[in-house]
Design an enzyme around this catalytic site. Structure first.
Site, PDB file in Angstrom:
ATOM      1  CB  ALA A  59      -0.908  -0.011   1.222  1.00 53.95           C
TER       2      ALA A  59
ATOM      3  CG  ASN B 155       1.823  -5.838   6.464  1.00 51.15           C
ATOM      4  OD1 ASN B 155       2.579  -6.758   6.764  1.00 51.15           O
ATOM      5  ND2 ASN B 155       0.524  -5.878   6.719  1.00 51.15           N
TER       6      ASN B 155
ATOM      7  CG  HIS C 245       0.277   4.287   4.239  1.00 55.44           C
ATOM      8  ND1 HIS C 245       0.061   3.878   5.540  1.00 55.44           N
ATOM      9  CD2 HIS C 245      -0.491   3.492   3.468  1.00 55.44           C
ATOM     10  CE1 HIS C 245      -0.798   2.872   5.544  1.00 55.44           C
ATOM     11  NE2 HIS C 245      -1.147   2.622   4.307  1.00 55.44           N
TER      12      HIS C 245
HETATM   13  N1  LIG Z   1       2.324  -4.876   2.430  1.00 58.50           N
HETATM   14  C1  LIG Z   1       1.250  -4.101   2.501  1.00 58.50           C
HETATM   15  O1  LIG Z   1       1.299  -2.902   2.255  1.00 58.50           O
HETATM   16  C2  LIG Z   1      -0.065  -4.709   2.901  1.00 58.50           C
HETATM   17  C3  LIG Z   1      -1.231  -3.968   2.689  1.00 58.50           C
HETATM   18  C4  LIG Z   1      -2.437  -4.540   3.054  1.00 58.50           C
HETATM   19  C5  LIG Z   1      -2.478  -5.807   3.655  1.00 58.50           C
HETATM   20  N2  LIG Z   1      -1.314  -6.479   3.861  1.00 58.50           N
HETATM   21  C6  LIG Z   1      -1.311  -7.800   4.493  1.00 58.50           C
HETATM   22  O2  LIG Z   1      -1.678  -8.743   3.521  1.00 58.50           O
HETATM   23  C7  LIG Z   1      -2.206  -9.901   4.172  1.00 58.50           C
HETATM   24  C8  LIG Z   1      -3.506 -10.337   3.484  1.00 58.50           C
HETATM   25  O3  LIG Z   1      -4.451  -9.274   3.568  1.00 58.50           O
HETATM   26  P1  LIG Z   1      -5.985  -9.492   3.158  1.00 58.50           P
HETATM   27  O4  LIG Z   1      -6.623  -8.158   3.229  1.00 58.50           O
HETATM   28  O5  LIG Z   1      -6.065 -10.274   1.897  1.00 58.50           O
HETATM   29  O6  LIG Z   1      -6.487 -10.404   4.390  1.00 58.50           O
HETATM   30  P2  LIG Z   1      -7.839 -11.249   4.475  1.00 58.50           P
HETATM   31  O7  LIG Z   1      -8.113 -11.395   5.922  1.00 58.50           O
HETATM   32  O8  LIG Z   1      -8.880 -10.670   3.600  1.00 58.50           O
HETATM   33  O9  LIG Z   1      -7.420 -12.682   3.863  1.00 58.50           O
HETATM   34  C9  LIG Z   1      -6.589 -13.608   4.548  1.00 58.50           C
HETATM   35  C10 LIG Z   1      -6.956 -14.997   4.047  1.00 58.50           C
HETATM   36  O10 LIG Z   1      -6.065 -15.949   4.630  1.00 58.50           O
HETATM   37  C11 LIG Z   1      -6.828 -17.110   4.972  1.00 58.50           C
HETATM   38  N3  LIG Z   1      -6.135 -17.879   5.993  1.00 58.50           N
HETATM   39  C12 LIG Z   1      -6.031 -17.637   7.315  1.00 58.50           C
HETATM   40  N4  LIG Z   1      -5.299 -18.590   7.915  1.00 58.50           N
HETATM   41  C13 LIG Z   1      -4.942 -19.460   6.965  1.00 58.50           C
HETATM   42  C14 LIG Z   1      -4.173 -20.674   6.946  1.00 58.50           C
HETATM   43  N5  LIG Z   1      -3.616 -21.164   8.063  1.00 58.50           N
HETATM   44  N6  LIG Z   1      -4.011 -21.317   5.780  1.00 58.50           N
HETATM   45  C15 LIG Z   1      -4.577 -20.847   4.635  1.00 58.50           C
HETATM   46  N7  LIG Z   1      -5.310 -19.717   4.587  1.00 58.50           N
HETATM   47  C16 LIG Z   1      -5.483 -19.030   5.729  1.00 58.50           C
HETATM   48  C17 LIG Z   1      -8.169 -16.557   5.442  1.00 58.50           C
HETATM   49  O11 LIG Z   1      -9.187 -17.559   5.392  1.00 58.50           O
HETATM   50  C18 LIG Z   1      -8.388 -15.430   4.441  1.00 58.50           C
HETATM   51  O12 LIG Z   1      -9.095 -15.855   3.301  1.00 58.50           O
HETATM   52  C19 LIG Z   1      -2.399  -9.508   5.641  1.00 58.50           C
HETATM   53  O13 LIG Z   1      -1.325 -10.001   6.422  1.00 58.50           O
HETATM   54  C20 LIG Z   1      -2.327  -7.991   5.607  1.00 58.50           C
HETATM   55  O14 LIG Z   1      -1.874  -7.437   6.813  1.00 58.50           O
HETATM   56  C21 LIG Z   1      -0.123  -5.964   3.477  1.00 58.50           C
END
Ligand SMILES: NC(=O)c1ccc[n+]([C@@H]2O[C@H](COP(=O)([O-])OP(=O)(O)OC[C@H]3O[C@@H](n4cnc5c(N)ncnc54)[C@H](O)[C@@H]3O)[C@@H](O)[C@H]2O)c1
Length: 268
Positions: free
Chosen positions: A122, A190, A220
């Site tokens: 992001a 993140n 941000h």
């Molecule tokens: N780098 C960045 O700038 C940035 C920005 C936004 C989000 N993120 C991160 O990206 C990641 C994903 O975000 P999101 O919005 O898609 O989250 P989300 O909650 O929408 O999706 C996470 C998915 O992982 C699945 N999950 C949970 N435990 C699991 C397991 N043990 N095995 C398999 N699947 C599993 C859940 O069922 C869900 O579908 C998060 O860690 C979030 O913090 C990073």
């Protein structure tokens, strides 16, 4: 459909089919797809009937795919990384805070032959930060501003007993370094982890977390300075309708990274 388009294509496995993983799958499965890449397997604890490839465990994902795109909660990254490293698979890691929270990941990576790619997520401005690192960064600060409900469930909010509903004006709710910020808000900062990894490290990267009831999205702002250059970058992201803690841009940074990996000319 791109699942069958090119048998020589690099087989991508997407771990976590939530807001971000599903968006990445959508692009891989679209008519145009991503040149040279095909969605092969996914892994989610929930069933994902809208994604027409097998939903497998981490071990099978790593065994059967060439490249893994991680889109999980940060706490699930260590077992996925273990599986990827055991099979020498490269890992695109969107949950960059996991690298600060679980430093053993980088220890285990050594000698595995796997590479970890952290997309810009992001955040914007990392191209400049990487070049500035070569010049010697004197100061790196990131301020993240979100609506209060975007912080619901964060460990810091629970520990400090912060009543998010009572916040009426823009309020600084956390100030510290990127390591402490990752522990306090593992799902929210993140961007701070990524900035710290691109720049001067988690101990020296300053983080401010603001809750603003008037904020329409997630903003941000980074300020990075060296003797010769000062970078001020600000990005305003609307919350992802599929997950208000995420930004649509984060998913597209994975797509952009995949496209770069197959391009003859790479910019930035
Ligand atoms: N780098 C960045 O700038 C940035 C920005 C936004 C989000 N993120 C991160 O990206 C990641 C994903 O975000 P999101 O919005 O898609 O989250 P989300 O909650 O929408 O999706 C996470 C998915 O992982 C699945 N999950 C949970 N435990 C699991 C397991 N043990 N095995 C398999 N699947 C599993 C859940 O069922 C869900 O579908 C998060 O860690 C979030 O913090 C990073």
């Amino acid at each position: 459909m791109s699942t069958t388009r090119n048998t020589d294509a690099i087989k991508v496995g997407v771990a976590g089919i939530g807001a971000i993983g599903r968006a990445v799958c959508r692009v891989l499965l679209s008519e145009t797809g991503i040149d040279g890449y095909v969605l092969h397997r996914v892994s989610d604890v929930k069933s994902v009937p809208d994604v027409p490839v097998p939903n497998v465990d981490f071990e099978t994902l790593a065994k059967e795919c060439d490249l893994i795109a991680e889109c999980l909660p940060a706490a699930q990254v260590p077992p996925l990384a273990d599986a990827a490293f055991a099979h020498g698979r490269d890992l695109i890691l969107i949950s960059s805070a996991a690298l600060l929270l679980y430093p053993e990941i980088l220890e285990k990576q050594k000698g595995s032959g796997s590479r970890i790619y952290v997309p810009s997520g992001a955040l914007a401005g990392l191209d400049g930060v990487k070049a500035m690192r070569e010049m010697g960064i004197e100061r790196a600060l990131i301020a993240s501003i979100k609506p209060p409900k975007g912080f619901e469930g964060a460990p810091y909010i629970i520990e400090q007993n912060i009543d998010l509903g009572a916040i009426k004006d823009k309020t600084l709710i956390f100030s510290g370094n990127a390591l402490d910020a990752s522990k306090a808000f593992p799902a929210n900062v993140n961007v701070a982890a990524t900035l710290s990894l691109a720049g001067i490290g988690p101990q020296d990267t300053q983080v401010e977390v603001w809750a603003d009831p008037a904020a329409k999205g997630n903003t941000h702002e980074i300020k990075v300075s060296t003797r010769f250059s000062t970078l001020n970058a600000r990005i305003e992201n609307m919350p992802d309708p599929a997950n208000p803690k995420s930004s649509v841009l984060a998913a597209q940074s994975i797509v952009a990274m995949l496209r770069d990996m197959s391009r003859a000319v790479v910019i930035g």
